[in-house]
Design a protein around this motif. Structure first.
Motif, PDB file in Angstrom:
ATOM      1  N   MET A   1       0.769  -1.193   0.019  1.00 47.05           N
ATOM      2  CA  MET A   1      -0.060  -0.004  -0.075  1.00 47.05           C
ATOM      3  C   MET A   1       0.960   1.131  -0.001  1.00 47.05           C
ATOM      4  SD  MET A   1      -2.962  -0.998   2.584  1.00 47.05           S
ATOM      5  CE  MET A   1      -2.283  -1.674   3.763  1.00 47.05           C
ATOM      6  N   ARG A   2       0.337   2.448  -0.760  1.00 46.13           N
ATOM      7  CA  ARG A   2       1.090   3.466  -0.877  1.00 46.13           C
ATOM      8  C   ARG A   2       0.843   4.694   0.007  1.00 46.13           C
ATOM      9  NH1 ARG A   2       1.830   5.895  -5.889  1.00 46.13           N
ATOM     10  NH2 ARG A   2       3.701   6.520  -5.413  1.00 46.13           N
ATOM     11  N   HIS A   3       0.319   4.476   1.015  1.00 50.03           N
ATOM     12  CA  HIS A   3      -0.200   5.410   2.123  1.00 50.03           C
ATOM     13  C   HIS A   3       0.836   6.480   2.252  1.00 50.03           C
ATOM     14  CE1 HIS A   3      -3.737   3.025   2.939  1.00 50.03           C
ATOM     15  NE2 HIS A   3      -3.037   2.148   3.543  1.00 50.03           N
ATOM     16  N   ARG A   4       0.358   7.596   2.142  1.00 46.38           N
ATOM     17  CA  ARG A   4       1.106   8.943   2.285  1.00 46.38           C
ATOM     18  C   ARG A   4       2.377   9.083   1.345  1.00 46.38           C
ATOM     19  NH1 ARG A   4       0.427  11.148   7.907  1.00 46.38           N
ATOM     20  NH2 ARG A   4       2.297  12.283   7.424  1.00 46.38           N
ATOM     21  N   ILE A   5       2.344   8.656   0.109  1.00 45.84           N
ATOM     22  CA  ILE A   5       3.394   8.645  -0.826  1.00 45.84           C
ATOM     23  C   ILE A   5       2.672   9.397  -1.853  1.00 45.84           C
ATOM     24  CG2 ILE A   5       5.050   7.757  -2.038  1.00 45.84           C
ATOM     25  CD1 ILE A   5       5.120   4.983  -0.108  1.00 45.84           C
ATOM     26  N   ASP A   6       3.194  10.843  -2.155  1.00 40.00           N
ATOM     27  CA  ASP A   6       2.637  11.459  -3.297  1.00 40.00           C
ATOM     28  C   ASP A   6       3.438  11.389  -4.480  1.00 40.00           C
ATOM     29  OD1 ASP A   6       2.232  12.922  -1.001  1.00 40.00           O
ATOM     30  OD2 ASP A   6       2.574  14.950  -1.695  1.00 40.00           O
ATOM     31  N   GLY A   7       2.817  11.947  -5.775  1.00 43.29           N
ATOM     32  CA  GLY A   7       3.391  11.887  -6.698  1.00 43.29           C
ATOM     33  C   GLY A   7       3.553  10.677  -7.638  1.00 43.29           C
TER      34      GLY A   7
END
Length: 173
Positions: A1-7
């Motif tokens: 899961m890519r929680h709190r990763i932007d871009g």
């Protein structure tokens, strides 16, 4: 899961992604309107608006002549110019072949143009799918870019309604 990763990563490593966004930002500032994919346009919006906001925060110092500034204001302007120069390439070539200093363009033209605007300096217009690979394409442009007006089509001297004989035919008969 890519929680709190932007871009978006675009399947590229960090240096390639950064170089791509730097070049897209330089082209957007140079030409003020570019065609790219939707995902790249959405990422570019974040970058370009951040650069303009940095220049805008200087206020009138950004677009005032160097000789008219106090020593403190010169230092502030130089600092922001170096921040912008660390991200943007210094020069961009316009469509007519003229070289333009991109850092100065952001500081003088764009900061002045958007002084009253609280944000949202760019617009993304979706174009549809690209023919080769069906990638969704978009135009990203600055919001106050003047619209390109098509050349006016000269009107005919006389307009003839459908079903009516021409003026020459009526006079002859």
């Amino acid at each position: 899961m890519r929680h709190r990763i932007d871009g978006r990563q675009f399947g590229r490593d960090t240096s390639h992604r950064r170089a791509m966004l730097r070049n897209l930002a330089a082209n957007l500032i140079t030409h003020e309107r570019i065609v790219t994919t939707d995902a790249k346009a959405k990422e570019l919006r974040r970058v370009a608006e951040g650069l303009i906001t940095k220049a805008k925060r200087l206020g009138p110092v950004a677009f005032t002549g160097h000789a008219e500034l106090s020593e403190k204001d010169r230092a502030r302007r130089l600092h922001v110019a170096r921040l912008l120069g660390a991200y943007l390439p210094r020069w961009g070539v316009q469509a007519d072949g003229v070289k333009k200093d991109l850092v100065e363009k952001v500081l003088t033209e764009l900061a002045k143009r958007f002084t009253e605007r609280p944000g949202g300096y760019t617009r993304i217009v979706k174009l549809g799918a690209r023919r080769g690979d069906a990638a969704s394409m978009s135009i990203i442009e600055f919001v106050d870019t003047p619209e390109f007006e098509p050349k006016a089509v000269p009107e005919k001297a006389e307009s003839v309604a459908v079903g009516e004989p021409a003026a020459g035919a009526a006079a002859a008969g």
